[in-house]
Motif scaffolding. Structure first.
Motif, PDB file in Angstrom:
ATOM      1  N   GLY A 112       0.813  -1.207   0.000  1.00 56.70           N
ATOM      2  CA  GLY A 112       0.000   0.000   0.000  1.00 56.70           C
ATOM      3  C   GLY A 112       0.849   1.260   0.000  1.00 56.70           C
ATOM      4  N   ALA A 113       0.181   2.398   0.149  1.00 53.82           N
ATOM      5  CA  ALA A 113       0.830   3.696  -0.053  1.00 53.82           C
ATOM      6  C   ALA A 113       1.376   4.328   1.212  1.00 53.82           C
ATOM      7  CB  ALA A 113      -0.169   4.658  -0.706  1.00 53.82           C
ATOM      8  N   GLY A 114       0.972   3.833   2.379  1.00 54.69           N
ATOM      9  CA  GLY A 114       1.395   4.505   3.605  1.00 54.69           C
ATOM     10  C   GLY A 114       0.911   5.941   3.618  1.00 54.69           C
ATOM     11  N   VAL A 115       1.789   6.869   3.961  1.00 58.02           N
ATOM     12  CA  VAL A 115       1.414   8.292   4.060  1.00 58.02           C
ATOM     13  C   VAL A 115       1.703   9.059   2.768  1.00 58.02           C
ATOM     14  CG1 VAL A 115       1.848   8.294   6.538  1.00 58.02           C
ATOM     15  CG2 VAL A 115       3.698   8.954   4.971  1.00 58.02           C
ATOM     16  N   PHE A 116       2.082   8.360   1.713  1.00 57.08           N
ATOM     17  CA  PHE A 116       2.635   9.039   0.545  1.00 57.08           C
ATOM     18  C   PHE A 116       1.611   9.460  -0.512  1.00 57.08           C
ATOM     19  CE2 PHE A 116       6.097   6.668   2.458  1.00 57.08           C
ATOM     20  CZ  PHE A 116       7.098   7.624   2.501  1.00 57.08           C
ATOM     21  N   PHE A 117       0.330   9.103  -0.318  1.00 56.43           N
ATOM     22  CA  PHE A 117      -0.676   9.469  -1.322  1.00 56.43           C
ATOM     23  C   PHE A 117      -1.892  10.149  -0.720  1.00 56.43           C
ATOM     24  CE2 PHE A 117       1.696   7.179  -4.411  1.00 56.43           C
ATOM     25  CZ  PHE A 117       1.160   7.464  -5.657  1.00 56.43           C
ATOM     26  N   GLY A 118      -1.762  10.712   0.466  1.00 56.14           N
ATOM     27  CA  GLY A 118      -2.872  11.437   1.063  1.00 56.14           C
ATOM     28  C   GLY A 118      -3.774  10.585   1.932  1.00 56.14           C
ATOM     29  N   PRO A 119      -4.801  11.221   2.527  1.00 57.12           N
ATOM     30  CA  PRO A 119      -5.607  10.581   3.584  1.00 57.12           C
ATOM     31  C   PRO A 119      -6.558   9.493   3.126  1.00 57.12           C
ATOM     32  CG  PRO A 119      -6.496  12.748   3.033  1.00 57.12           C
ATOM     33  CD  PRO A 119      -5.205  12.624   2.297  1.00 57.12           C
ATOM     34  N   HIS A 150       2.829   1.189  -3.796  1.00 52.35           N
ATOM     35  CA  HIS A 150       3.043  -0.241  -3.552  1.00 52.35           C
ATOM     36  C   HIS A 150       4.084  -0.493  -2.468  1.00 52.35           C
ATOM     37  CE1 HIS A 150       0.754  -1.617  -7.156  1.00 52.35           C
ATOM     38  NE2 HIS A 150       0.983  -0.363  -7.479  1.00 52.35           N
ATOM     39  N   ILE A 151       4.945   0.486  -2.215  1.00 58.10           N
ATOM     40  CA  ILE A 151       5.987   0.305  -1.194  1.00 58.10           C
ATOM     41  C   ILE A 151       5.845   1.259  -0.012  1.00 58.10           C
ATOM     42  CG2 ILE A 151       7.670  -0.611  -2.851  1.00 58.10           C
ATOM     43  CD1 ILE A 151       9.059   2.154  -2.784  1.00 58.10           C
ATOM     44  N   GLY A 152       4.988   2.276  -0.116  1.00 63.49           N
ATOM     45  CA  GLY A 152       4.894   3.294   0.936  1.00 63.49           C
ATOM     46  C   GLY A 152       4.538   2.727   2.293  1.00 63.49           C
ATOM     47  N   GLY A 153       3.736   1.661   2.319  1.00 67.06           N
ATOM     48  CA  GLY A 153       3.321   1.062   3.584  1.00 67.06           C
ATOM     49  C   GLY A 153       4.393   0.254   4.280  1.00 67.06           C
ATOM     50  N   LEU A 154       5.565   0.144   3.658  1.00 69.99           N
ATOM     51  CA  LEU A 154       6.662  -0.595   4.291  1.00 69.99           C
ATOM     52  C   LEU A 154       7.216   0.117   5.518  1.00 69.99           C
ATOM     53  CD1 LEU A 154       8.741  -1.791   1.175  1.00 69.99           C
ATOM     54  CD2 LEU A 154       7.356  -3.220   2.704  1.00 69.99           C
ATOM     55  N   VAL A 155       6.977   1.424   5.598  1.00 71.65           N
ATOM     56  CA  VAL A 155       7.577   2.185   6.700  1.00 71.65           C
ATOM     57  C   VAL A 155       6.523   2.905   7.534  1.00 71.65           C
ATOM     58  CG1 VAL A 155       9.860   2.530   5.709  1.00 71.65           C
ATOM     59  CG2 VAL A 155       8.028   4.116   5.108  1.00 71.65           C
ATOM     60  N   ASP A 156       6.882   3.095   8.791  1.00 73.87           N
ATOM     61  CA  ASP A 156       6.130   3.930   9.721  1.00 73.87           C
ATOM     62  C   ASP A 156       7.109   4.981  10.206  1.00 73.87           C
ATOM     63  OD1 ASP A 156       4.544   5.079  11.610  1.00 73.87           O
ATOM     64  OD2 ASP A 156       4.372   3.319  12.902  1.00 73.87           O
ATOM     65  N   GLY A 157       7.031   6.170   9.597  1.00 71.54           N
ATOM     66  CA  GLY A 157       8.068   7.166   9.833  1.00 71.54           C
ATOM     67  C   GLY A 157       9.359   6.709   9.201  1.00 71.54           C
ATOM     68  N   ASP A 158      10.412   6.578  10.003  1.00 75.30           N
ATOM     69  CA  ASP A 158      11.687   6.096   9.458  1.00 75.30           C
ATOM     70  C   ASP A 158      11.977   4.664   9.896  1.00 75.30           C
ATOM     71  OD1 ASP A 158      12.158   6.552  12.126  1.00 75.30           O
ATOM     72  OD2 ASP A 158      13.973   7.762  11.831  1.00 75.30           O
ATOM     73  N   LYS A 159      10.951   3.977  10.411  1.00 76.54           N
ATOM     74  CA  LYS A 159      11.133   2.612  10.896  1.00 76.54           C
ATOM     75  C   LYS A 159      10.376   1.615  10.024  1.00 76.54           C
ATOM     76  CE  LYS A 159      11.731   4.118  15.688  1.00 76.54           C
ATOM     77  NZ  LYS A 159      11.192   4.075  17.076  1.00 76.54           N
ATOM     78  N   ALA A 160      10.840   0.382  10.041  1.00 75.33           N
ATOM     79  CA  ALA A 160      10.179  -0.681   9.284  1.00 75.33           C
ATOM     80  C   ALA A 160       8.811  -0.965   9.900  1.00 75.33           C
ATOM     81  CB  ALA A 160      11.027  -1.942   9.289  1.00 75.33           C
ATOM     82  N   ALA A 199      14.280   6.333   0.720  1.00 68.27           N
ATOM     83  CA  ALA A 199      13.910   6.508   2.126  1.00 68.27           C
ATOM     84  C   ALA A 199      13.072   5.346   2.632  1.00 68.27           C
ATOM     85  CB  ALA A 199      13.142   7.829   2.294  1.00 68.27           C
ATOM     86  N   ILE A 200      12.139   4.870   1.814  1.00 65.61           N
ATOM     87  CA  ILE A 200      11.239   3.786   2.229  1.00 65.61           C
ATOM     88  C   ILE A 200      11.992   2.480   2.449  1.00 65.61           C
ATOM     89  CG2 ILE A 200       9.365   2.297   1.400  1.00 65.61           C
ATOM     90  CD1 ILE A 200       8.212   4.881   0.040  1.00 65.61           C
ATOM     91  N   LEU A 201      12.933   2.161   1.575  1.00 66.34           N
ATOM     92  CA  LEU A 201      13.667   0.888   1.705  1.00 66.34           C
ATOM     93  C   LEU A 201      14.828   0.961   2.691  1.00 66.34           C
ATOM     94  CD1 LEU A 201      12.966  -1.761   0.254  1.00 66.34           C
ATOM     95  CD2 LEU A 201      11.947   0.222  -0.870  1.00 66.34           C
ATOM     96  N   LYS A 202      15.197   2.163   3.119  1.00 65.49           N
ATOM     97  CA  LYS A 202      16.377   2.340   3.962  1.00 65.49           C
ATOM     98  C   LYS A 202      16.396   1.445   5.201  1.00 65.49           C
ATOM     99  CE  LYS A 202      19.165   5.889   6.266  1.00 65.49           C
ATOM    100  NZ  LYS A 202      19.287   7.348   6.557  1.00 65.49           N
ATOM    101  N   PRO A 203      15.324   1.374   6.016  1.00 70.06           N
ATOM    102  CA  PRO A 203      15.420   0.531   7.217  1.00 70.06           C
ATOM    103  C   PRO A 203      15.607  -0.949   6.906  1.00 70.06           C
ATOM    104  CG  PRO A 203      13.179   1.382   6.933  1.00 70.06           C
ATOM    105  CD  PRO A 203      14.049   2.114   5.963  1.00 70.06           C
ATOM    106  N   TYR A 204      15.089  -1.402   5.775  1.00 71.17           N
ATOM    107  CA  TYR A 204      15.261  -2.802   5.394  1.00 71.17           C
ATOM    108  C   TYR A 204      16.665  -3.055   4.856  1.00 71.17           C
ATOM    109  CZ  TYR A 204      10.234  -2.918   6.021  1.00 71.17           C
ATOM    110  OH  TYR A 204       8.970  -2.816   6.556  1.00 71.17           O
ATOM    111  N   VAL A 205      17.199  -2.099   4.102  1.00 73.65           N
ATOM    112  CA  VAL A 205      18.573  -2.200   3.619  1.00 73.65           C
ATOM    113  C   VAL A 205      19.537  -2.239   4.812  1.00 73.65           C
ATOM    114  CG1 VAL A 205      20.406  -1.021   2.341  1.00 73.65           C
ATOM    115  CG2 VAL A 205      18.081  -1.095   1.398  1.00 73.65           C
ATOM    116  N   GLN A 206      19.329  -1.326   5.761  1.00 77.56           N
ATOM    117  CA  GLN A 206      20.216  -1.245   6.923  1.00 77.56           C
ATOM    118  C   GLN A 206      20.167  -2.506   7.781  1.00 77.56           C
ATOM    119  OE1 GLN A 206      18.883   2.430   8.774  1.00 77.56           O
ATOM    120  NE2 GLN A 206      20.527   3.601   7.804  1.00 77.56           N
TER     121      GLN A 206
END
Length: 326
Positions: A112-119, A150-160, A199-206
Motif C-alpha cells: 500500500g501507499a502509507g502516508v505518501f498518497f494522502g488521507p 506499492h511500497i509506501g506502507g513498508l515504513v512507519d516514519g523512518d522505521k520498518a 527513504a522507504i527501503l532504507k530501514p530494510y537495507v540497513q
C-alpha cells in the motif's frame, strides 16, 4: 351515571390514541433526522486457494484523472468507455494488497501507499489488524514494483512497519530506484520518486532484510515471481498455486478495467516502457483467458480478484462472486 362513565372512558381512549399517534410521529421524525454516515469500510476479503488462505487488504481508494493519464487513446474514448459501466473521471481507484498464509509462512504482496498518497490511502495496516493478523507476524513481503503506492506502507516514519519481514523485489527495480546516480540526474517529480524509494527501503537495507531476486524465481513453495518488465524496469507478477488451483497477482499490469480489458493497447503515463507494458498485458490476458485461473490486481475495484475471458477483439472481466466465508 353509566353514561357519564362511558363518555369519560371514550374521551380517555381518544386522548391516549392521540398521544400514542403523536409519540409515534415524533419517534419516526427523530429516526429520519439521523445524520448520514457517508462511508464504506470494505477492509478485507478472505478466500481459500487450495490449502492457502488469501486475504485481500484494502489500502483505500484514490481519485485518478484517468481520462488525462491513460495514453494511446483519447479523453473522449476513455469517457465513453467509462460511461458504459456507469463510471466517470476522476475514477475512484482501489489500491489492494494481498496476504497469503501458506500454513508455514505469512507473505504480503505489496504494502500500500502509507502516508505518501494522502488521507484516502494508507489503510492497509489497519485492515491487516482487522483481518486478525499483526505486522510482526508477516514473514516476507513481495513487491510487484517500486512505485510509492506499492511500497509506501513498508515504513512507519523512518522505521520498518513490518519489523520481522524480508522484502523481495526484482533486482532490475532495486538497481533503478535505489541508484544514487539516477537520483542525481532526475528532475521534478521523478526526483521525488527516487527520494521516496530510497527513504522507504532504507530501514530494510540497513537491517539486511532487502533480498532482491532476478527474473522468474520461486520465492516460496507454491509462490513464483514471473518477470513482466515494462511498467517499471523490474515489474513482476506473482503466480500462486496450491492443490491444483492458481491465482496470478498482476500488480500494475493494468489499471482501469472499464477501458483496458476491452482495449489492452491503452497504456498509462506511469509506464517506464509503454510498449513493453502493453506486450506483457496482452500476454497475461491471453494466458488467464486460456487457462481460466483466477487473477488479482492492485487497482481493480476491491477486492480486485476475478476471471478474464476473451470477448471480441478484447477481453472481459468477471469479479469473484461474494461469499461471507473463505
Amino acid at each position: 351515571m353509566q353514561l357519564t362513565r362511558l363518555l369519560r372512558s371514550s374521551l380517555f381512549s381518544s386522548a391516549m390514541m392521540a398521544a400514542i399517534a403523536t409519540l409515534g410521529f415524533a419517534t419516526e421524525s427523530a429516526y429520519a433526522a439521523a445524520p448520514m454516515a457517508k462511508t464504506n469500510a470494505p477492509g478485507f476479503y478472505r478466500s481459500m486457494l487450495g490449502d492457502f488462505e488469501i486475504t485481500v487488504l484494502s489500502d483505500g481508494t484514490v481519485a485518478l484523472p484517468v481520462d488525462k493519464i491513460l495514453t494511446n487513446t483519447t479523453p473522449e474514448k476513455v469517457g465513453k468507455a467509462l460511461a458504459k459501466y456507469h463510471q466517470q473521471a476522476p475514477l475512484a481507484t482501489s489500491v489492494n494488497g494481498f496476504l497469503i498464509n501458506t500454513g508455514s509462512k505469512l507473505i504480503l504482496i505489496d504494502s500500500g501507499a502509507g502516508v505518501f498518497f494522502g488521507p484516502t490511502l494508507g489503510k492497509l495496516q489497519a485492515n491487516l489488524k482487522a483481518s486478525g493478523y499483526l505486522p510482526e507476524q508477516v514473514d516476507e513481503i513481495y513487491i510487484t514494483h517500486m512505485h510509492a503506492d506499492h511500497i509506501g506502507g513498508l515504513v512507519d516514519g523512518d522505521k520498518a512497519a513490518f519489523p520481522n519481514a524480508i522484502v523481495r523485489i526484482d533486482q532490475h527495480d532495486t538497481d533503478y530506484w535505489l541508484s544514487q546516480a539516477n537520483l542525481d540526474k532526475a528532475t521534478g517529480d521523478a526526483k521525488g520518486s527516487f527520494e521516496k524509494s530510497i527513504a522507504i527501503l532504507k530501514p530494510y537495507v540497513q537491517a539486511g532484510k532487502l533480498k532482491p531476486f532476478e527474473g522468474d524465481t520461486e520465492l516460496a513453495p507454491g509462490i513464483k515471481a514471473v518477470a513482466s518488465h515494462g511498467h517499471t524496469p523490474g515489474h513482476s507478477i506473482y503466480k500462486i498455486e496450491s492443490k491444483g488451483q492458481t491465482l496470478v497477482l498482476w500488480g500494475d499490469l493494468m489499471h482501469v478495467a472499464a477501458v483496458q480489458f476491452e482495449d489492452p493497447s491503452v497504456t498509462i503515463q506511469f509506464d517506464s516502457d509503454s510498449k513493453a507494458a502493453y506486450a506483457q498485458r496482452q500476454k497475461a490476458y491471453a494466458d488467464a483467458a486460456q487457462h481460466g485461473y483466477m487473477v488479482g490486481a492492485a487497482h481493480l475495484s476491491f477486492p480486485g480478484i476475478g476471471y478474464v475471458r476473451k470477448e471480441g477483439k478484447g477481453y472481459a472481466w468477471t469479479p469473484v462472486n461474494y461469499s461471507p466465508l473463505p
